[in-house]
Scaffold this motif. Structure first.
Motif, PDB file in Angstrom:
ATOM      1  N   TYR A 163       0.338  -0.865   0.206  1.00 17.00           N
ATOM      2  CA  TYR A 163       0.070  -0.068  -0.175  1.00 17.00           C
ATOM      3  C   TYR A 163       0.862   1.351   0.115  1.00 17.00           C
ATOM      4  N   PRO A 164       2.052   1.156   0.949  1.00 19.07           N
ATOM      5  CA  PRO A 164       2.615   2.646   1.121  1.00 19.07           C
ATOM      6  C   PRO A 164       3.150   2.837  -0.895  1.00 19.07           C
ATOM      7  N   GLU A 201       0.403   4.546  -3.093  1.00 21.21           N
ATOM      8  CA  GLU A 201       0.510   5.787  -2.190  1.00 21.21           C
ATOM      9  C   GLU A 201       1.380   6.913  -2.490  1.00 21.21           C
ATOM     10  N   SER A 202       3.122   6.069  -2.025  1.00 17.36           N
ATOM     11  CA  SER A 202       3.671   6.939  -2.925  1.00 17.36           C
ATOM     12  C   SER A 202       3.580   7.457  -4.627  1.00 17.36           C
ATOM     13  N   ASN A 219       1.208   8.172  -5.869  1.00 18.53           N
ATOM     14  CA  ASN A 219       0.112   8.508  -6.723  1.00 18.53           C
ATOM     15  C   ASN A 219      -0.172  10.223  -6.120  1.00 18.53           C
ATOM     16  N   ARG A 231      -3.804   2.811  -7.951  1.00 21.87           N
ATOM     17  CA  ARG A 231      -4.807   1.952  -6.927  1.00 21.87           C
ATOM     18  C   ARG A 231      -4.225   0.480  -6.515  1.00 21.87           C
ATOM     19  N   ARG A 239      -7.664   2.708   3.874  1.00 19.72           N
ATOM     20  CA  ARG A 239      -6.922   2.691   2.954  1.00 19.72           C
ATOM     21  C   ARG A 239      -7.952   3.033   1.864  1.00 19.72           C
ATOM     22  N   LEU A 275      -6.980   3.882  -1.364  1.00 16.29           N
ATOM     23  CA  LEU A 275      -6.987   3.730  -2.503  1.00 16.29           C
ATOM     24  C   LEU A 275      -6.916   2.165  -3.017  1.00 16.29           C
TER      25      LEU A 275
END
Length: 236
Positions: free
Chosen positions: A25-26, A29-30, A32, A38, A61, A63
């Motif tokens: 997930y990180p 995020e980085s 995005n 996603r 979360r 995303l």
């Protein structure tokens, strides 16, 4: 900036799924910057509570996209994720698995090469999942060389970054629920001389849970693969 969809199939991964989400997930995020990336995890009809856990993890979360489908195997689930990414106009698709065998820290080396290559595929030079799996992969690569005339170091690595347009270009050639899509996509990319490269990756033993493949299943898949390869070759 480019949107990134990380596609991960999951079957009976209740013991692994929280770790998988926390690791990947990180990265979404980085990457995005425009709010379009996603993490897409597709539950393949698990018999445990994998899907419920994904949905719970998604609550905090935004995303993370939990999807679910009837059980159809790894290949059909990967294709489901690819089609979802194409439908939602992702710029790039990255595929990996949910069993903790791949290393998220190696993703950035792939991402940095995205402007040079249309597909960057992992090469598992050392495999933590045993000699039998390495033997199967070597056999697959030999078959691809004999049937299609392509030489690849690793055809089926679940660690691959691909331009979505490249996947879209070839995915229609595969049966809807084809069980070895990554192998054939790799084959098409090389056969038609697309801009691709292979990068070495680490490959750990499964971190938890039980592998659903056994010798009997591998043998059955192998016989079917040879038939499918010959059928697909006729259309090339």
């Amino acid at each position: 900036m480019s949107s990134l969809f990380i596609v991960i199939p999951a079957y009976n991964e209740a013991e692994n799924i929280e770790r998988t989400v926390s690791e990947w997930y990180p990265i979404v995020e980085s990457h995005n910057k425009e709010g379009q990336s996603r993490l897409v995890i597709i539950n393949d009809g698990s018999k445990d509570n994998t899907y419920e856990l994904i949905c719970k993890l998604a609550q905090a979360r935004p995303l993370l996209i939990p999807l679910t489908k009837p059980n159809g195997g790894h290949g059909s689930t990967v294709l489901y994720g690819y089609r979802y990414a194409i439908e939602h106009r992702a710029d790039y698709i990255f595929q990996t698995d949910s069993d903790g065998q791949t290393n998220p820290d190696e993703f950035e080396a792939f991402w940095k090469k995205r402007n040079t290559y249309d597909a960057i595929i992992g090469n598992r030079k050392v495999r933590g999942d045993g000699k039998s799996r390495k033997f199967v992969e070597n056999t697959v690569c030999l078959l691809l060389r004999l049937i299609f005339g392509v030489k690849v170091p690793d055809a089926n690595a679940p660690f691959r970054l691909m331009r979505t347009n490249l996947v879209k270009k070839y995915i229609h050639r595969l049966p809807k629920n084809y069980n070895l899509p990554n192998i054939m996509l790799t084959t098409y990319f090389v056969y038609y001389k697309e801009k691709i490269t292979f990068l070495p990756i680490t490959f750990k033993p499964r971190q938890a849970g039980t592998n659903s493949l056994n010798l009997k299943k591998i043998t059955k898949i192998g016989y079917q693969a040879i038939k499918d390869f010959h059928t697909l070759k006729k259309s090339m």
